[in-house]
Design a protein around this motif. Structure first.
Motif, mmCIF file in Angstrom:
data_model
loop_
_atom_site.group_PDB
_atom_site.id
_atom_site.type_symbol
_atom_site.label_atom_id
_atom_site.label_comp_id
_atom_site.label_asym_id
_atom_site.label_seq_id
_atom_site.Cartn_x
_atom_site.Cartn_y
_atom_site.Cartn_z
ATOM 1 N N GLY A 62 0.772 -1.325 -0.073
ATOM 2 C CA GLY A 62 0.018 0.133 -0.160
ATOM 3 C C GLY A 62 0.788 1.459 0.102
ATOM 4 O O GLY A 62 0.734 2.086 0.849
ATOM 5 N N VAL A 65 -0.346 3.845 -4.289
ATOM 6 C CA VAL A 65 -1.148 2.949 -4.777
ATOM 7 C C VAL A 65 -1.755 3.661 -6.202
ATOM 8 O O VAL A 65 -1.754 2.962 -7.225
ATOM 9 C CB VAL A 65 -2.306 2.490 -4.054
ATOM 10 C CG1 VAL A 65 -3.417 1.699 -4.714
ATOM 11 C CG2 VAL A 65 -1.528 1.476 -3.051
ATOM 12 N N SER A 117 -5.849 3.631 -2.194
ATOM 13 C CA SER A 117 -5.367 2.459 -1.239
ATOM 14 C C SER A 117 -6.535 1.739 -0.168
ATOM 15 O O SER A 117 -6.291 0.588 0.079
ATOM 16 C CB SER A 117 -4.031 2.670 -0.680
ATOM 17 O OG SER A 117 -4.428 3.616 0.274
#
Length: 129
Positions: A62, A65, A117
């Motif tokens: 993450g 993203v 994300s």
């Protein structure tokens, strides 16, 4: 539910990207032959492997993203044309399936780029950034 769905989306797309890196590392000839058939040098397999690994890893944890998802969409769209070229040259229906699959993945990447994300990320995107 949204954070879980975004986490799963990141994991699945990242899994595909990392799987592509592993595949290129263990047997670079398949991807290399597609590149050579398109008039490109075989050695481009190695930057593609690195991109797959880094992009997949970034999606998994993450980080960045949105930009990674945009570049992954472009990557999937561009690489789809290698499969279309083989389909046309060899009348291989599997290559057409891969061509369409790459466009579907590009669409999923664009949706992820818009959504971001989710909260379950090392560096969560700002909502509506």
């Amino acid at each position: 539910m949204t954070n879980a769905a975004l986490f799963i989306a990141r994991f699945l797309i990242g899994f595909l990207m990392i799987g592509g890196a592993v595949n290129k590392g263990l047997g670079p000839d398949g991807a290399g032959e597609l590149l050579v058939a398109a008039g490109l040098p075989f050695w481009l397999v190695w930057p593609a492997l690195a991109y797959n690994l880094l992009a997949g890893g970034a999606l998994w944890v993450g980080i960045a993203v949105r930009p990674v998802a945009v570049t992954a969409a472009i990557y999937c769209a561009v690489t789809s044309f290698f499969h279309l070229q083989v389909f046309i040259a060899q009348d291989d229906p599997w290559q057409l399936t891969i061509f369409v699959k790459n466009w579907a993945i590009a669409g999923g990447c664009l949706a992820l780029a818009v959504a971001g994300s989710g909260a379950w990320a090392w560096k969560p995107d700002h909502p509506h950034a």
